[in-house]
Each structure stands twice: as C-alpha cells, then as structure tokens.
Design an enzyme around this catalytic site. Structure first.
Site, short mmCIF file in Angstrom:
data_model
loop_
_atom_site.label_atom_id
_atom_site.label_comp_id
_atom_site.label_asym_id
_atom_site.label_seq_id
_atom_site.Cartn_x
_atom_site.Cartn_y
_atom_site.Cartn_z
CD GLU A 3 -2.80 -1.24 2.49
OE1 GLU A 3 -2.68 -0.37 3.37
OE2 GLU A 3 -3.67 -2.13 2.53
CD GLU A 25 -4.80 -7.82 2.12
OE1 GLU A 25 -5.68 -7.09 2.63
OE2 GLU A 25 -3.58 -7.57 2.20
C1 HAH Z 1 -5.54 -4.48 4.22
N1 HAH Z 1 -5.63 -3.06 4.05
C2 HAH Z 1 -4.18 -4.88 4.78
O1 HAH Z 1 -3.30 -5.23 3.74
C3 HAH Z 1 -4.28 -6.05 5.76
O2 HAH Z 1 -3.03 -6.25 6.33
C4 HAH Z 1 -5.29 -5.78 6.84
O3 HAH Z 1 -5.37 -6.89 7.72
C5 HAH Z 1 -6.60 -5.48 6.24
C6 HAH Z 1 -6.68 -4.93 5.02
C7 HAH Z 1 -6.78 -2.60 3.36
C8 HAH Z 1 -7.25 -1.25 3.74
C9 HAH Z 1 -6.98 -0.64 4.96
O4 HAH Z 1 -6.24 -1.28 5.88
C10 HAH Z 1 -7.46 0.63 5.27
C11 HAH Z 1 -8.22 1.29 4.36
C12 HAH Z 1 -8.50 0.70 3.17
C13 HAH Z 1 -8.03 -0.56 2.89
#
Ligand code: HAH
Length: 339
Positions: free
Chosen positions: A138, A245
């Site tokens: 990200e 995911e």
């Molecule tokens: C993901 N982010 C992460 O990669 C993962 O490690 C976590 O457990 C959940 C989702 C997605 C995300 C976020 O964390 C915040 C805002 C939008 C999307």
C-alpha cells in the site's frame, strides 16, 4: 452433517484447485477454533496480523515469533502453502523504527539498516515455510497526482525504500516470490499508478515477481470490466498475479447501516452472483493467476465487522458463521444449490 461442512460439501480448494491455490487469512485464534474446517477447505494460508512489523519486532531487537510460529507449524502439519504478509507498511509498524532513543527521527541509513536487519531475520527464519512475501504493502496514494502516499518511510528514506525492501528480501531468500500488494487496485486511476511504480521498479532491476491485488470488493463495485482491465494491465508487466485479500462486502464502503444482525436474503443473492461472475473472470485469466486468498475463512470472524463503520456487522466470505457453505460457495464451484 458436522458443523465444519463435512459430508456433501466439496472441499473449496479441490473444487477450484486446478485453476489456482485457494487461501485464507488466519490467526492462532481462528486456527484453534476452526482449524479442521480451515484445513478442509483451503490449501494456502496467510497470517492476518502475526507477521506484520509491530507484531514481530515491537521493541528493537526483541522479536516475538510465538504467534507467527504457531501459524507456520499449523501449515506444516497440514501440508498448506504459506504466504508472508507483510514487510513494509505504513500501518501496524513500530514507532521506535523511525526514532532515535531520544525521540529525534533517525537518518535514512539507520532506517534502511533496521529494515534490512528485520527482513533478514524474518524472511530468513521462515525461508523453508513461506514461498511468497508481500514485501511492500500500500505505498501508492489513492487520490491525486502524487504517486506515493505520504509516510515516515518516504519522509526519512525517500522513494527508494521500496526497491531496497525488495533487494533485502531477495538476499534473505532468493527462492521467495516477492510481491507488491495494494487495495483499490481495480480503480483505473490507482491501477495506472501501481502499474507505473512496479514498471519503474523492474526497470531499476528490483527483484519484483508479482502483483498482489488485495481485492477488498463489495457487491456493487468495482465493475467486472474494471477488474478485467486491472488484471490485463498488471499481466502486461510479465509478472505473476495473485488475489491476496479477497472479500465481497455486502455494503458500499461508506454505508452507515448498522441495524442488521443477519444478512438479508437479497444481499446474499447479489453476493452469490458477484462471486460467480468474479470466479468466471478469474478462470479466464488463470494463466496469470496463481492463488486466490480470502481475507478470512468464514463469516464468524472478518475484519470487516466494525470496519470501516463501527457497529456494522458484515458477511463477506463463502461460508457462514457456522462454517456452512453459502449460496456464493455453490456458485463459485459451479454446482447447483444443494437442497
Ligand atoms: C488491508 N488493508 C491490509 O493489507 C491487511 O493487512 C489488513 O489486515 C486489512 C486490510 C486494506 C485497507 C486498509 O487497511 C485501510 C483502508 C482501506 C483498505
């Protein structure tokens, strides 16, 4: 019928296995509560939280491997593949990493040294267990013209912390497949920025082997055309692709609805149709896609209950709270509904 979907229910990964591996995000708790069910339906695992920076090195040089080791041991006992998640991220990362002991920010060299040492220790430890790592998670800015999201990584080290992370991971385990991983990956604006970043990493000679499409989707968006265009664009990089995911929320991101205690039939039907269309599309591109990992194993526990809207329960996966296959499950495996 056992409460883990035994008997008539085919194993999810076997029903789809000729196309790609099928994974689930897990924790020591979900493995304890539902290990048998998880082992039955998934042939690949990812630690939802236990391999993130703050979990593994909360204090400088004090590594806490117990929870991650439990997941590794489970994978080994049950013959499951394992993905590593994640080495560099702007969240769930220890504050000390960016600071001197007196609180001043560290210099670039020290930050990169600490990163190298973390990666060497973690990737080295799990060399024989983990076949692929989400090295960088990200770093692209969702909106606007800027390529990279603001972060302490970027402030202190400048943009080449990204290439460095891939180099460190490759040195620690030359056999591991290394991924760039991001969400909103099918949004055309962000997709094009992810493509630009990864292309420039490859041009610099960074050891990047795959793009992880997080695929946190919902029953309304992104459109199938957007997903298709994203897959085609990333595949043009000549890299392997994985959905890392996947979940299909019953709500739009900003939907404030918190009154539901069970999923309405019409939303479950919409979800079943979405999942069916998504997997038909993924099969069209199976030469590029090696694995599809769900961000959870069943609706009993999902990060989307309470996030991003507090008090909003969600039901984004293929199995219900009792481990029973949902309508979406039968559509995904291409079998008529079981009566
Ligand atoms: C993901 N982010 C992460 O990669 C993962 O490690 C976590 O457990 C959940 C989702 C997605 C995300 C976020 O964390 C915040 C805002 C939008 C999307």
């Amino acid at each position: 019928m056992g409460n883990d979907g035994t008997n008539a229910t085919p194993r999810l990964y076997e029903a789809l296995g000729s196309s790609f591996d099928i994974g689930a995000a897990v924790s020591p708790r979900t493995l304890l509560q539902s290990g048998e069910f998880i082992a039955r339906h998934y042939n690949s695992l990812t630690a939802e939280n236990e391999m993130k920076f703050v979990n593994l090195q909360p204090v400088e040089d004090h590594y806490t491997f117990e929870d991650a080791d439990r997941i590794v041991a489970f994978a080994k006992t049950h013959g499951k593949k394992l993905r590593g998640h994640t080495l560099v991220w702007h969240n769930q990362t220890s504050d000390w990493l960016f600071k001197e002991s007196d609180g001043r920010p560290v210099c670039r060299e020290k930050l990169l040294d600490r990163l190298q040492s973390h990666i060497k220790t973690v990737v080295g430890r799990y060399k024989d267990a983990i076949y692929a790592w989400d090295v960088v998670n990200e770093v692209i800015a969702d909106e606007g013209p800027e390529l990279l999201r603001p972060s302490k990584w970027l402030d202190i080290a400048g943009p080449d912390f990204i290439a460095k992370a891939f180099e460190f991971a490759h040195a620690a385990d030359p056999a591991a497949q290394l991924f760039y991983n991001d969400y909103n990956e099918s949004n055309p604006h962000k997709r094009d920025k992810i493509y630009r970043l990864v292309k420039s990493l490859l041009e610099q000679g960074a050891p990047v082997h795959g793009v992880g499409l997080q695929a946190h989707w919902n029953v309304y968006s992104p459109s199938l055309d957007e997903i298709r265009e994203a897959i085609e664009k990333y595949a043009m990089l000549g890299l392997r692709l994985q959905l890392t995911e996947l979940d299909v929320s019953l709500f739009r991101h900003e939907d404030e609805r918190t009154d539901l205690t069970s999923p309405p039939e019409e939303l479950l039907e919409l979800q079943a149709k979405r999942y069916e269309a998504i997997f038909l599309l993924l099969k069209e591109y199976q030469v590029h896609i090696d694995a599809v990992t769900f961000w959870g194993a069943d609706d009993n526990y999902t990060w989307l209950s309470n996030f991003p809207v507090r008090g909003r329960k969600n039901w984004p996966l293929l199995f219900d709270e009792q481990h029973q296959p949902k309508e979406a499950f039968w559509r995904v495996i291409g079998k008529p509904t079981q009566l």
